[in-house]
Design an enzyme around this catalytic site. Structure first.
Site, short mmCIF file in Angstrom:
data_model
loop_
_atom_site.label_atom_id
_atom_site.label_comp_id
_atom_site.label_asym_id
_atom_site.label_seq_id
_atom_site.Cartn_x
_atom_site.Cartn_y
_atom_site.Cartn_z
N SER A 180 0.82 -1.21 0.00
CA SER A 180 0.00 0.00 0.00
C SER A 180 0.86 1.25 0.00
O SER A 180 1.93 1.29 0.57
CB SER A 180 -0.91 0.02 1.22
OG SER A 180 -1.68 1.21 1.21
N LYS A 234 -4.73 -6.84 3.35
CA LYS A 234 -4.73 -5.71 2.39
C LYS A 234 -6.17 -5.42 1.93
O LYS A 234 -6.55 -4.26 1.75
CB LYS A 234 -3.83 -6.01 1.19
CG LYS A 234 -3.81 -4.90 0.14
CD LYS A 234 -3.31 -3.59 0.72
CE LYS A 234 -3.22 -2.39 -0.17
NZ LYS A 234 -3.82 -2.23 -1.40
N HIS A 237 -7.70 -3.49 4.66
CA HIS A 237 -7.10 -2.15 4.60
C HIS A 237 -7.88 -1.29 3.60
O HIS A 237 -8.26 -0.15 3.86
CB HIS A 237 -5.62 -2.27 4.20
CG HIS A 237 -4.99 -0.98 3.77
ND1 HIS A 237 -5.21 -0.42 2.52
CD2 HIS A 237 -4.17 -0.11 4.42
CE1 HIS A 237 -4.54 0.73 2.43
NE2 HIS A 237 -3.90 0.93 3.57
N ASN A 238 -8.13 -1.87 2.43
CA ASN A 238 -8.82 -1.11 1.39
C ASN A 238 -10.28 -0.85 1.76
O ASN A 238 -10.82 0.21 1.44
CB ASN A 238 -8.74 -1.85 0.05
CG ASN A 238 -7.38 -1.65 -0.61
OD1 ASN A 238 -6.39 -1.41 0.08
ND2 ASN A 238 -7.33 -1.73 -1.91
N GLU A 241 -10.14 1.98 3.91
CA GLU A 241 -9.83 3.13 3.03
C GLU A 241 -11.12 3.68 2.38
O GLU A 241 -11.35 4.88 2.36
CB GLU A 241 -8.84 2.64 1.97
CG GLU A 241 -8.51 3.58 0.84
CD GLU A 241 -7.62 2.87 -0.21
OE1 GLU A 241 -6.54 2.36 0.16
OE2 GLU A 241 -8.00 2.84 -1.39
C1 6PG Z 1 -3.22 1.32 -1.72
C2 6PG Z 1 -4.55 1.45 -2.44
C3 6PG Z 1 -4.51 0.82 -3.79
C4 6PG Z 1 -5.85 0.80 -4.53
C5 6PG Z 1 -6.47 2.12 -4.79
C6 6PG Z 1 -7.65 2.09 -5.74
O1 6PG Z 1 -3.27 0.78 -0.63
O2 6PG Z 1 -2.20 1.78 -2.22
O3 6PG Z 1 -5.53 0.79 -1.70
O4 6PG Z 1 -4.11 -0.50 -3.58
O5 6PG Z 1 -5.63 0.20 -5.74
O6 6PG Z 1 -6.84 2.70 -3.61
O7 6PG Z 1 -8.71 1.31 -5.28
P1 6PG Z 1 -10.15 1.53 -5.91
O8 6PG Z 1 -9.95 1.71 -7.39
O9 6PG Z 1 -10.95 0.31 -5.62
O10 6PG Z 1 -10.69 2.77 -5.29
#
Ligand code: 6PG
Length: 521
Positions: A180, A234, A237-238, A241
Site C-alpha cells: 500500500s 490488504k 485495509h482497502n 480506506e
Molecule cells: C493502496 C490502495 C490501492 C488501490 C487504490 C484504488 O493501498 O495503495 O488501496 O491499492 O488500488 O486505492 O482502489 P479503488 O480503485 O478500488 O478505489
C-alpha cells in the site's frame, strides 16, 4: 494442445526468427486482453538491454510507475535488481530512470529469469485477476524448486490460496503480499503485508524491510502468517480506506453545500485538522486537493471532476466477506454502496427534479462552532470505521485460522499505507495492552475518546438530516456505535416474527433451550 505448443509445432524451422516473435505477440495480446488496456504500445525487439553476466538479488515484473518506483527504492537501498515488462517501452523508461544504478531491464522473460540468483525471488506488480495467472504460466517452465514468487498486487485472497496450493505442488513458494501507498509510497517506502511460507518470507525479509516505510525506526512490514493472510489484510485495509474516503467526501459536502465554504476555506480546515488528532495521509491529501487550480486558470480541479466514483473491487470484497463471516461493517458497506449511487449520475439528475428534500443548508448561528463539532464527528467516525475493519480481521483470524496479530497490523499501518494515521499508534497500544481485545471501541483509552466525541457527532448529524445532505457513512458509523453499545436491541421482535410466520423458534432470556409459540392460538 496449448497455443504456445501449437505455434512451436507448426514452425519448427527457424525458432528465433518465427516462433519468438509469434509467441511474444500471442502472450502480449493475452495480457492486454486481460488488462483491457489498449493504450499500451507494443515494442518487442529492443536489443538495448543485453543479458548480463552477473546475478541479481530480486526481479520485478510489471514496470508501471509503481513497479519502477519500487525497483528504484530497492536500488537506493543498495540491492542489485532486475525488471521486466511485456511492454518494452516500460523497460526503456525504467532504464532511463535507473541510469545511476546497477539495474537490469530484461527484454524477455527468459533473460529476466536467468539473470536472477537462486533461489529466485520474483515480485509481481501486475493488475489483479487473470493476468497474475498468465505471468505465472509464463514463469513456471523457467523456474526451479524453492524459487519464490511474490504477488504484490491487490489479488483476492481466495485466488492467492489457490495459487499457493498449486505452486506448492511444484515446489514453488508463493507469497501474497499487500503493498500500500501508491506510486509515491513505492518510491519512498510503502507498507507491506506479506503472508505465506515463513522460510520463503525470511529470504525476502531483508530487502523488503529495507524498502518499507519506517516509523520510529521500525519497518512497516511484518510477516503476518501462513496462507493468504497478507492479501486478506490488504483487502480489509482497502475496505477501511473506502470508509474513510466516503467520510471525507461527506465532510466536504457538509462544508460546501451545507455551510457554503469556499475551496480555500475547506482546504484550511483540513490542513488544521491534519495538524492535530486527525493527522493522516487521507486528510493531508484532501487538504491539498482543495488548493489545486487548473493550469493557467482560476478554476479549481475539484470543481470540474465528475461526481461518479469508480472502484476496482477490494471494498466490495471486504463487504462481501463481512456478510460471509456475519460481521457488521456498515460504514464500509455503505462506502461501497455510495460509490454505486454516485455512478447513477443521469438517474440522480432526473430524480433531483422530482424528489423533494430540504435546502442542503445547515441551520446554525455559529458556523465556527459547527465546524469544530464536524471535526469531532469525523474523528469519531474514523475510529468507528477502523474498529469495524479490525473486528472483521479478528473474526477472520478465528474462522480461517490466520493467528493474526492485530498489534502487528496496527504497527505496519502507521506508515507508508493509504490508511496511515496518528490513530494507528493508539490502536497499536490498545492491542499491546490486550491482544485479545474484541473491539477497539471498548479499549479504555479509545472508549474515553468515543464517549467524549459522540455528543458532537449526534448534534452534527441531526443538523445534516434536517438539511437533506446525504451523510450515510456518518450515520452508519453512529448506528454501529449505538448498536454495539446497546445492552438490549429490538432483535427479540425479529425472533418473534420469524417464529410467528415460520416456526423458526427462539431462545429466551430467563431459561435455556429452544422455544416456539403458537402465536394465533
Ligand atoms: C493502496 C490502495 C490501492 C488501490 C487504490 C484504488 O493501498 O495503495 O488501496 O491499492 O488500488 O486505492 O482502489 P479503488 O480503485 O478500488 O478505489
Amino acid at each position: 494442445m496449448r497455443t504456445k505448443e501449437k505455434i512451436l509445432f507448426y514452425f519448427n524451422g527457424n525458432f528465433n526468427d518465427i516462433c519468438i516473435p509469434l509467441l511474444e505477440l500471442y502472450l502480449s495480446f493475452q495480457y492486454l486482453d486481460a488488462i483491457g488496456n489498449s493504450e499500451q504500445t507494443l515494442n518487442f525487439h529492443n536489443n538495448t538491454f543485453n543479458m548480463p553476466k552477473k546475478k541479481y538479488e530480486l526481479g520485478l515484473i510489471g514496470l508501471g510507475v509503481m513497479g519502477r518506483n519500487l525497483l528504484l527504492n530497492m536500488a537506493d537501498s543498495g540491492f542489485a535488481v532486475a525488471g521486466y515488462d511485456k511492454n518494452q517501452d516500460q523497460v526503456k523508461t525504467l532504464m532511463e530512470e535507473a541510469k545511476a544504478y546497477d539495474m537490469y531491464g530484461a527484454k524477455n522473460v527468459k533473460d529476466f529469469v536467468r539473470s536472477l540468483e537462486s533461489p529466485r525471488k520474483i515480485l509481481l506488480l501486475v493488475p489483479a485477476g487473470k493476468i497474475v495467472d498468465y505471468v505465472i504460466q509464463d514463469l513456471l517452465p523457467l523456474l526451479d524448486k524453492d524459487d519464490i514468487i511474490i504477488d504484490g498486487g491487490n489479488s483476492f485472497f481466495r485466488d492467492t490460496e489457490k495459487r499457493q496450493k498449486s505452486l506448492a505442488e511444484k515446489g514453488i513458494h508463493f507469497i501474497g503480499m499487500g503493498v500500500s501507498g501508491g506510486a509515491e509510497g513505492a518510491r519512498r517506502g510503502p507498507s507491506m503485508m506479506p503472508g505465506g511460507n515463513k522460510k520463503a518470507y525470511n529470504k525476502i525479509k531483508k530487502i523488503m524491510e529495507a524498502v518499507s516505510a519506517k516509523v520510529n525506526g521500525e519497518p512497516c512490514i511484518t510477516y503476518l502468517g501462513q496462507g493468504a493472510v497478507g492479501h486478506y489484510v490488504k483487502m480489509v485495509h482497502n475496505g477501511i480506506e473506502y470508509g474513510l474516503m466516503q467520510l471525507l467526501g461527506e465532510t466536504y459536502d457538509i462544508m460546501k453545500r451545507g455551510c457554503n465554504l469556499s475551496n480555500p476555506k475547506i482546504a484550511g480546515h483540513f490542513t488544521e485538522w491534519n495538524e492535530n488528532e486527525l493527522d493522516s495521509f487521507l486528510v493531508e491529501i484532501t487538504s491539498k486537493i482543495f488548493k489545486k487550480k487548473r493550469k493557467g486558470s482560476k478554476k479549481y480541479v475539484i470543481d470540474i471532476i465528475m461526481d461518479a466514483s469508480k472502484s476496482k473491487g477490494t471494498g466490495k470484497w471486504t463487504s462481501q466477506n463481512g456478510m460471509d463471516l456475519g460481521m457488521p461493517i456498515p460504514t464500509i458497506d455503505i462506502a461501497v454502496g455510495t460509490r454505486y449511487i454516485s455512478r447513477l449520475k443521469d438517474e440522480r439528475v432526473a430524480a433531483s427534479k422530482i424528489l423533494k428534500g430540504a435546502s442542503y443548508k445547515i441551520k446554525t448561528n455559529d458556523k465556527a462552532a459547527f465546524i469544530e463539532k464536524l471535526r469531532n464527528a469525523l474523528y469519531f467516525s474514523f475510529i468507528v470505521t477502523y474498529a469495524q475493519g479490525m473486528a472483521l480481521m479478528r473474526e477472520a483470524s478465528e474462522e480461517y485460522k490466520f493467528k493474526l496479530d492485530l498489534e502487528g497490523v496496527s504497527r505496519i499501518w502507521r506508515g507508508g499505507c493509504i490508511v496511515r494515521a496518528a490513530l494507528l499508534e493508539d490502536f497499536r497500544k490498545a492491542y499491546d495492552r490486550n491482544p485479545k481485545l474484541v473491539n477497539l471501541m471498548v479499549d479504555k483509552d479509545i472508549a474515553k475518546k468515543l464517549n467524549k466525541l459522540q455528543k458532537d457527532t449526534r448534534e452534527v448529524l441531526a443538523l445534516c438530516i434536517q438539511s437533506g445532505l446525504p451523510v450515510a457513512a456518518f450515520l452508519n458509523s453512529l448506528a454501529y456505535y449505538d448498536g454495539y453499545r446497546s445492552e438490549r436491541l429490538s432483535a427479540n421482535l425479529i425472533q418473534a416474527q420469524r417464529d410467528f410466520f415460520g416456526s423458526h423458534t427462539y431462545e429466551r432470556l430467563d431459561k435455556k433451550g429452544i422455544f416456539h409459540t403458537e402465536w394465533e392460538k
